[in-house]
Design a protein around this motif. Structure first.
Motif, short mmCIF file in Angstrom:
data_model
loop_
_atom_site.label_atom_id
_atom_site.label_comp_id
_atom_site.label_asym_id
_atom_site.label_seq_id
_atom_site.Cartn_x
_atom_site.Cartn_y
_atom_site.Cartn_z
N UNK A 80 -8.88 -42.22 -9.11
CA UNK A 80 -9.82 -43.12 -8.43
C UNK A 80 -10.42 -42.46 -7.19
N UNK A 81 -9.57 -41.77 -6.43
CA UNK A 81 -10.06 -41.09 -5.22
C UNK A 81 -11.07 -40.01 -5.57
N UNK A 82 -10.74 -39.21 -6.59
CA UNK A 82 -11.62 -38.11 -7.00
C UNK A 82 -12.95 -38.66 -7.50
N UNK A 83 -12.90 -39.69 -8.33
CA UNK A 83 -14.13 -40.26 -8.87
C UNK A 83 -14.96 -40.91 -7.77
N UNK B 296 -15.32 -27.83 4.59
CA UNK B 296 -14.24 -27.04 4.01
C UNK B 296 -13.02 -27.90 3.66
N UNK B 297 -12.69 -28.83 4.54
CA UNK B 297 -11.53 -29.69 4.31
C UNK B 297 -11.71 -30.50 3.04
N UNK B 298 -12.89 -31.11 2.88
CA UNK B 298 -13.16 -31.91 1.69
C UNK B 298 -13.15 -31.04 0.43
N UNK B 299 -13.76 -29.86 0.52
CA UNK B 299 -13.82 -28.97 -0.64
C UNK B 299 -12.40 -28.57 -1.09
N UNK B 300 -11.54 -28.29 -0.14
CA UNK B 300 -10.17 -27.89 -0.49
C UNK B 300 -9.42 -29.04 -1.15
N UNK B 301 -9.62 -30.26 -0.64
CA UNK B 301 -8.96 -31.41 -1.26
C UNK B 301 -9.45 -31.62 -2.69
N UNK B 302 -10.76 -31.47 -2.90
CA UNK B 302 -11.31 -31.63 -4.25
C UNK B 302 -10.74 -30.58 -5.20
N UNK B 303 -10.64 -29.35 -4.71
CA UNK B 303 -10.13 -28.26 -5.54
C UNK B 303 -8.67 -28.51 -5.92
N UNK B 304 -7.85 -28.90 -4.92
CA UNK B 304 -6.43 -29.18 -5.19
C UNK B 304 -6.27 -30.32 -6.18
N UNK B 305 -7.08 -31.37 -5.99
CA UNK B 305 -6.97 -32.55 -6.86
C UNK B 305 -7.40 -32.22 -8.28
N UNK B 306 -8.51 -31.47 -8.42
CA UNK B 306 -8.95 -31.08 -9.75
C UNK B 306 -7.86 -30.29 -10.48
N UNK B 307 -7.32 -29.29 -9.82
CA UNK B 307 -6.30 -28.45 -10.46
C UNK B 307 -5.06 -29.28 -10.83
N UNK B 308 -4.70 -30.21 -9.95
CA UNK B 308 -3.54 -31.05 -10.22
C UNK B 308 -3.78 -31.93 -11.44
N UNK B 309 -4.96 -32.58 -11.51
CA UNK B 309 -5.27 -33.46 -12.63
C UNK B 309 -5.47 -32.67 -13.92
N UNK B 310 -6.03 -31.48 -13.78
CA UNK B 310 -6.22 -30.63 -14.97
C UNK B 310 -4.87 -30.26 -15.57
N UNK B 311 -3.91 -29.95 -14.71
CA UNK B 311 -2.57 -29.58 -15.20
C UNK B 311 -1.88 -30.77 -15.86
N UNK B 312 -2.25 -31.99 -15.46
CA UNK B 312 -1.60 -33.19 -15.99
C UNK B 312 -2.45 -33.90 -17.04
#
Length: 710
Positions: free
Chosen positions: A22-25, A40-56
């Motif tokens: 929900x947060x990512x969307x 930069x802070x927002x971009x890093x959060x998006x990158x971490x969240x994408x990788x986390x959701x991709x792994x799951x």
């Protein structure tokens, strides 16, 4: 998403997948209408969240998977990234996330690979090319050439723009030569289109690179391209680059070229009257108000309001009616002149405030900044507010200079809520340089000695929230300013906030501790001294040095704990660094309140002489004060008499005054006065002119100190 980041750092449980989805969307759906900026802070959060959701992704519910990886949502990601302002420090991360989305769109989800839509391809190509990766954009065009054939404008222009932005002339020429292999020509029209596009984005180096790029068939640039390039070069004072282009224009002045000829003459020093004389009857009919506007624009580029006014008068001489652009350019010249009266007049009479958006936003920023910084800002507050209302309604991002000026104005109106409302949604869109400008507005207010303690503390609360990343240096300066205000309670709170920082780089350094102890010595705050000293003992990141020891000695002496100061002095003696000259001067100050201070001071001066340590006026005066504080009148006067012989400088009126201040009891002070009148009458006469005030142990001269800085 921030919680996910923390959980990954401390290896704790991550937030639930549905919450992260929900947060990512929401990040992307909320930015479709107003993409804003991505830091930069927002971009890093998006990158971490994408990788986390991709792994799951295999564990996600169908609805959760759709909300992130469905085509519609992936294309939305690319669209937002392409429309948003990617701050420089965030650019690489944003491009990586965009590539993740692109690869996901190209993956086979049951309909075969590479079924990505043409609009998504064009968005991705432009995003890559415009943000430093034209090679990737070129690769995508080659891969999907058939699907992109006939696209207008050609995606190849994006690739050329990307290499131009990097000033990569070799690749630029290579791509233009390759284009014909793919059925595309870099013809005059494409050259003109790309040149004007880069001019509109105010990218001079890129304009030069593209303009000089070979055109198919070895054709010359079109006349409109030449005129646009010369015009832009003159506005940027690049006359030498523009000259060969101008010389290549037809020699005979025509309706098409009369405007650029007038501008060329203006750039070579011709006055408005000279230009008027050059326009004969046959050419005057070809002139338009746009030609006058270009002249005013040139004067503004030279920051010459008077020249702009002279050029504006040409419209009347040539029978031309000023248009909206004329009025906007005149407004800019009035702003440059700092002429508030004429600025307000033209705003009221000629300009619709709704026009100060879009392409005219830079002018709106200049206008608001000028009004905020004028001497009449209080009287102009309603005018400034009316200019801001439409900009805020449209969620327009103001530039850093304007935000800083608005912040400064609101601070001095003591409207803390308005400052918070202004900065909260906008700070994240600024780069580090822009944030520094806004932060300076807050720190200048906090360092303003005219402000009350309570107002300074209110602004500090805003500062702490808005600039959590602020470094030790600026926080230490704020701490010291609170010590100057005799508010050691608040100063120690600022120190404590540094001590609590998660990031080690923002925690107190040895210098911070030393300056804190110095401040505590000046306020004689024993309670907070113990608190900070305990913090020091628990701080494993800080290595004790002589400056810290010096600060501790000063602070404990000021808090009437000379025995503790002596203990610390012995720690200095046993340390690797050892004592400094300041340590010895501080030692003499400690002796003022020590039960055996006179003997310790005399003994130390003997060691100083024996070791041939350099003694300056400050150290020697501290020695005299130590003797005086212990009522050693004879030894102190002897030291003053021997001052010239001992350290090479004679006593001054300040030396006598400090001796007088240091000795306790009015009886001894009267003795000092009688002695000085006989021995140093001129010095005493000069000192006696200074005001004195009553203290518990007798009178003291005001405004003289022998403070030793650690």
């Amino acid at each position: 998403m921030a919680d996910l980041k923390r959980s990954l750092e401390d290896k704790s449980r991550a937030p639930p997948s549905d919450t992260l989805v929900k947060a990512f969307q929401l990040f992307f759906t909320s930015r479709v209408e107003n993409p804003g900026a991505i830091n930069q802070f927002q971009a890093r959060l998006l990158s971490l969240t994408w990788k986390h959701l991709k792994a799951l992704q295999s564990e996600l519910e169908d609805g959760e998977w759709q909300d992130v990886f469905a085509v519609e949502n992936l294309e939305r990601m690319l669209f937002v990234f392409s429309e948003a302002q990617c701050l420089p420090e965030a650019r690489d991360t944003v491009l990586k996330i965009a590539r993740f989305a692109y690869l996901e769109l190209c993956a086979d989800h049951g309909f075969g690979p590479n079924t990505i839509s043409r609009p998504a391809l064009l968005v991705y190509i432009n995003l890559m090319a415009s943000n430093g990766n034209p090679e990737e954009a070129r690769h995508v065009i080659l891969k999907f050439g058939g699907q992109l054939r006939g696209a207008k404008p050609s995606p190849w222009l994006s690739v050329l723009k990307g290499f131009a932005l990097r000033d990569d002339r070799r690749q630029l020429r290579k791509v233009t030569q390759e284009l014909e292999e793919y059925g595309v020509k870099f013809d005059q029209d494409s050259h003109e289109e790309l040149t004007k596009l880069l001019i509109s984005q105010d990218l001079f180096a890129a304009v030069q690179t593209v303009y000089e790029c070979p055109i198919s068939g070895n054709r010359e640039p079109s006349v409109p391209a030449k005129i646009a390039a010369v015009h832009y070069a003159l506005l940027n004072s690049e006359v030498s680059w523009a000259k060969p282009i101008f010389d290549s224009l037809p020699r005979k002045i025509s309706p098409e070229t009369i405007g650029i000829n007038l501008l060329w003459d203006a750039a070579h020093g011709n006055s408005a009257s000279s230009l008027a004389e050059k326009v004969d009857t046959s050419l005057s009919a070809a002139l338009t108000i746009a030609d006058v506007n270009n002249l005013i624009q040139y004067a503004n580029s030279q920051s010459n309001p008077q020249l702009a006014a002279d050029y504006a008068k040409l419209a009347g001489q040539w029978g031309l009616v000023p248009d909206e652009q004329t009025h906007l350019l005149q407004l800019e010249s009035f702003i440059q002149a700092g002429d508030v009266e004429r600025t307000l007049a033209i705003l009221e009479q000629q300009i619709d405030p709704s026009t100060l958006t879009g392409d005219n936003l830079p002018l709106a920023n200049k206008l608001i900044t000028m009004l905020c910084l004028s001497d009449q800002k209080d009287e102009l507050f309603q005018q400034i507010s009316s200019l801001l209302d439409p900009l805020f309604q449209d969620n327009v991002q103001l530039n850093a200079e304007t935000l800083a000026a608005l912040t400064r104005m609101l601070l001095y109106r003591y409207d803390w809520e308005a400052v918070s409302d202004l900065l909260r949604p906008r700070l994240g869109a600024l780069d580090s340089e822009g944030k520094t400008l806004v932060r300076t507005a807050l720190t200048d207010f906090m360092l303003d000695k005219e402000q009350t303690d309570s107002n300074v503390w209110e602004v500090y609360q805003l500062f702490k929230l808005a600039f959590s990343e602020a470094g030790v240096s600026i926080r230490t300066e704020l701490m010291c300013s609170l010590f100057d205000r005799k508010r050691s309670d608040l100063a120690v709170l600022v120190f404590g906030h540094m001590r609590q920082a998660e990031d080690l780089s923002r925690r107190p350094k040895p210098d911070t501790y030393a300056r804190c102890f110095q401040g505590l010595s000046r306020t004689a705050d024993a309670t907070n001294l113990e608190l900070v000293h305990n913090m020091l003992k628990l701080d494993l990141e800080v290595e004790l040095n002589t400056r810290i020891f010096n600060g501790l000695m000063l602070a404990y002496a000021a808090c009437e704990m000379p025995e503790k100061s002596m203990e610390i002095f012995h720690q200095v003696l046993q340390s690797d660094e050892g004592p400094s000259e300041k340590t010895i001067a501080i030692f003499f100050q400690v002796c003022e309140g020590h039960h055996n201070g006179a003997q310790e001071a005399i003994k130390m001066m003997g060691k100083v002489k024996k070791l041939e340590i350099a003694v300056d006026r400050r150290m020697y005066t501290a020695y005299i004060e130590a003797l005086a504080a212990q009522c050693e009148f004879d030894v102190a006067t002897e030291a003053i008499d021997n001052m010239q012989a001992e350290i090479g400088v004679p006593p001054s009126s300040t030396t006598i005054g400090l001796f007088y201040n240091a000795i306790p009891y009015q009886y001894w002070k009267d003795e000092v006065e009688q002695w000085a009148l006989q021995k140093y009458p001129e010095l005493w006469k000069h000192m006696a002119e200074s005001p004195r005030s009553e203290h518990e142990e007798g009178q003291k001269f005001d405004g003289i100190t022998n403070e030793v800085w650690v």
